[in-house]
Design a protein around this motif. Sequence first.
Motif, PDB file in Angstrom:
ATOM      1  N   ARG A 124       0.829  -0.987  -0.045  1.00 31.12           N
ATOM      2  CA  ARG A 124       0.064   0.021  -0.164  1.00 31.12           C
ATOM      3  C   ARG A 124       0.813   1.253  -0.001  1.00 31.12           C
ATOM      4  O   ARG A 124       0.615   2.295  -0.778  1.00 31.12           O
ATOM      5  N   ALA A 127       2.064   1.749  -3.216  1.00 32.03           N
ATOM      6  CA  ALA A 127       1.003   1.875  -4.402  1.00 32.03           C
ATOM      7  C   ALA A 127       1.099   0.834  -5.423  1.00 32.03           C
ATOM      8  O   ALA A 127       0.752   1.356  -6.602  1.00 32.03           O
ATOM      9  N   TYR A 128       1.605  -0.269  -4.984  1.00 36.67           N
ATOM     10  CA  TYR A 128       1.846  -1.345  -6.328  1.00 36.67           C
ATOM     11  C   TYR A 128       1.839  -2.710  -5.255  1.00 36.67           C
ATOM     12  O   TYR A 128       2.425  -2.942  -4.266  1.00 36.67           O
ATOM     13  N   THR A 170      -5.956   0.874  -4.583  1.00 36.44           N
ATOM     14  CA  THR A 170      -4.671   1.150  -4.005  1.00 36.44           C
ATOM     15  C   THR A 170      -3.464   0.528  -5.013  1.00 36.44           C
ATOM     16  O   THR A 170      -2.355   1.042  -4.486  1.00 36.44           O
ATOM     17  N   GLY A 171      -3.813   0.222  -6.294  1.00 36.65           N
ATOM     18  CA  GLY A 171      -2.691  -0.382  -7.094  1.00 36.65           C
ATOM     19  C   GLY A 171      -2.270  -1.652  -6.620  1.00 36.65           C
ATOM     20  O   GLY A 171      -1.409  -2.181  -7.371  1.00 36.65           O
TER      21      GLY A 171
END
Length: 242
Positions: A124, A127-128, A170-171
């Motif tokens: 998180r 972001a991946y 969130t990615g």
Amino acid sequence: MNTIDLNGRTAVVTGGAGGIGRAIAERLAASGSRVAIWDLAVEEGERDGFLFQKVDVIDETAVAAAAIRADDVLGGIDILVNNAGITGPTELLEHYAYAAWRRTVEVNLHSVFLCSRAVIAGMRARAYGRIVNIASVAGKEANPSMSAYSAAKAGVIGLTKALGRELAETGILVNCVTPGLIGTELLKQMSPEAVAASRAKIPVNRVGEPKEVAALVAWLCSDECSFSTGAAFDISGGRSSY
């Protein structure tokens, strides 16, 4: 082998000492990822291009510590493949021992919860992330006399769908695959009758290969998989069509 670009990515594969898990670890590494293998059947250390970590994936403290270690050594965990699993006894429910039921559900389902929870915060923050859970066609259609395994794998599918929606913005993408009968050592945990019954249900009339599962997982771990989350991807030789 088609090239899938995982260069610069880091991955954890649970139950990666052999079978489908080892095939997945090798495919991810061949695609450029740095890979940590979490398994009780390994000796700690870095060798053969892998970080081996001796981890009991149903031990909350051990999983949390392993995630910190892998993050430190590999530089952040981008990919988690929850592969660890056991078939449990082939037994009628009325004769199923509660201890065997609990362990089968813990290894197949509780481990997915614990390992996913341990890596989500880092994913998180970056972001991946890609989380791929190895469920089973038994989670869709069930195998008679394998109630604990079938129930646990159905739980993995449900958890995948819930977590996929939870993390959708969130990615982090969360998917699962549902293999049918695959030619690994795990088949030796099943009775010959159970193996024969499962094979008879496969339209392509053969057992799958670990490398075929690994190929699908590698794509799900890649940037090319960008619009699928909370999904169950079938790889059962046609046994299941949904």
